[in-house]
Design a protein around this motif. Structure first.
Motif, mmCIF file in Angstrom:
data_model
loop_
_atom_site.group_PDB
_atom_site.id
_atom_site.type_symbol
_atom_site.label_atom_id
_atom_site.label_comp_id
_atom_site.label_asym_id
_atom_site.label_seq_id
_atom_site.Cartn_x
_atom_site.Cartn_y
_atom_site.Cartn_z
ATOM 1 N N ASP A 55 0.815 -1.219 0.000
ATOM 2 C CA ASP A 55 0.000 0.000 0.000
ATOM 3 C C ASP A 55 0.849 1.271 0.000
ATOM 4 O O ASP A 55 0.404 2.313 -0.479
ATOM 5 C CB ASP A 55 -0.936 0.017 1.211
ATOM 6 C CG ASP A 55 -2.091 -0.964 1.083
ATOM 7 O OD1 ASP A 55 -2.348 -1.437 -0.048
ATOM 8 O OD2 ASP A 55 -2.709 -1.281 2.118
ATOM 9 N N GLN A 56 2.057 1.196 0.530
ATOM 10 C CA GLN A 56 2.936 2.368 0.584
ATOM 11 C C GLN A 56 3.649 2.631 -0.742
ATOM 12 O O GLN A 56 4.199 3.714 -0.949
ATOM 13 C CB GLN A 56 3.977 2.186 1.684
ATOM 14 C CG GLN A 56 3.370 2.195 3.071
ATOM 15 C CD GLN A 56 4.380 1.825 4.139
ATOM 16 O OE1 GLN A 56 5.581 1.746 3.890
ATOM 17 N NE2 GLN A 56 3.894 1.592 5.346
ATOM 18 N N LYS A 65 2.570 2.117 -9.802
ATOM 19 C CA LYS A 65 3.502 1.373 -10.665
ATOM 20 C C LYS A 65 4.847 1.299 -9.950
ATOM 21 O O LYS A 65 5.385 2.318 -9.524
ATOM 22 C CB LYS A 65 3.667 2.056 -12.014
ATOM 23 C CG LYS A 65 2.457 1.961 -12.877
ATOM 24 C CD LYS A 65 2.818 2.295 -14.312
ATOM 25 C CE LYS A 65 1.664 1.896 -15.201
ATOM 26 N NZ LYS A 65 2.067 0.961 -16.207
ATOM 27 N N PHE A 66 5.371 0.092 -9.812
ATOM 28 C CA PHE A 66 6.655 -0.087 -9.144
ATOM 29 C C PHE A 66 7.336 -1.335 -9.684
ATOM 30 O O PHE A 66 6.695 -2.198 -10.289
ATOM 31 C CB PHE A 66 6.477 -0.187 -7.624
ATOM 32 C CG PHE A 66 5.649 -1.373 -7.188
ATOM 33 C CD1 PHE A 66 6.248 -2.593 -6.907
ATOM 34 C CD2 PHE A 66 4.275 -1.273 -7.056
ATOM 35 C CE1 PHE A 66 5.489 -3.690 -6.512
ATOM 36 C CE2 PHE A 66 3.510 -2.355 -6.660
ATOM 37 C CZ PHE A 66 4.117 -3.569 -6.381
ATOM 38 N N ILE A 96 10.525 -6.326 -3.110
ATOM 39 C CA ILE A 96 11.361 -7.355 -2.491
ATOM 40 C C ILE A 96 12.400 -6.720 -1.572
ATOM 41 O O ILE A 96 12.594 -7.184 -0.440
ATOM 42 C CB ILE A 96 12.025 -8.236 -3.572
ATOM 43 C CG1 ILE A 96 10.949 -9.060 -4.294
ATOM 44 C CG2 ILE A 96 13.095 -9.142 -2.966
ATOM 45 C CD1 ILE A 96 11.421 -9.750 -5.548
ATOM 46 N N ASP A 97 13.045 -5.662 -2.026
ATOM 47 C CA ASP A 97 14.045 -4.972 -1.201
ATOM 48 C C ASP A 97 13.424 -4.456 0.098
ATOM 49 O O ASP A 97 14.011 -4.592 1.171
ATOM 50 C CB ASP A 97 14.680 -3.801 -1.954
ATOM 51 C CG ASP A 97 15.620 -4.246 -3.052
ATOM 52 O OD1 ASP A 97 16.029 -5.429 -3.067
ATOM 53 O OD2 ASP A 97 15.967 -3.402 -3.905
ATOM 54 N N ARG A 98 12.243 -3.868 0.008
ATOM 55 C CA ARG A 98 11.581 -3.342 1.205
ATOM 56 C C ARG A 98 11.216 -4.468 2.173
ATOM 57 O O ARG A 98 11.372 -4.337 3.381
ATOM 58 C CB ARG A 98 10.329 -2.552 0.838
ATOM 59 C CG ARG A 98 10.633 -1.219 0.211
ATOM 60 C CD ARG A 98 9.365 -0.450 -0.045
ATOM 61 N NE ARG A 98 9.637 0.774 -0.782
ATOM 62 C CZ ARG A 98 8.849 1.826 -0.755
ATOM 63 N NH1 ARG A 98 7.735 1.821 -0.048
ATOM 64 N NH2 ARG A 98 9.151 2.895 -1.453
ATOM 65 N N LEU A 99 10.723 -5.581 1.635
ATOM 66 C CA LEU A 99 10.348 -6.698 2.497
ATOM 67 C C LEU A 99 11.567 -7.317 3.178
ATOM 68 O O LEU A 99 11.503 -7.683 4.358
ATOM 69 C CB LEU A 99 9.573 -7.750 1.700
ATOM 70 C CG LEU A 99 8.201 -7.302 1.193
ATOM 71 C CD1 LEU A 99 7.585 -8.378 0.310
ATOM 72 C CD2 LEU A 99 7.274 -6.938 2.342
#
Length: 59
Positions: free
Chosen positions: A11-12, A16-17, A23-26
């Protein structure tokens, strides 16, 4: 990690990403959670212990 954490992370992101960004954020969140869990188990080092470790490896 929970589904809720993954949903909040998605959600953040903008509409489009790149998948790699998600994956990097997780991975980042997972590492932080692992660090907190290690600290709760008493597996962390004090600031002074880390400074001593760094000094010993510089030699």
């Amino acid at each position: 990690m929970t589904k809720e954490t993954v949903k909040d992370t998605i959600d953040q992101l903008p509409d489009k990403f790149e998948l790699e960004e998600l994956i990097d954020r997780l991975i980042y969140i997972e590492k932080i959670e692992e660090g907190f869990a290690a600290a709760e188990r008493g597996e962390s080092k004090t600031h002074e212990e880390v400074k001593a470790l760094v000094r010993s490896r510089r030699k």
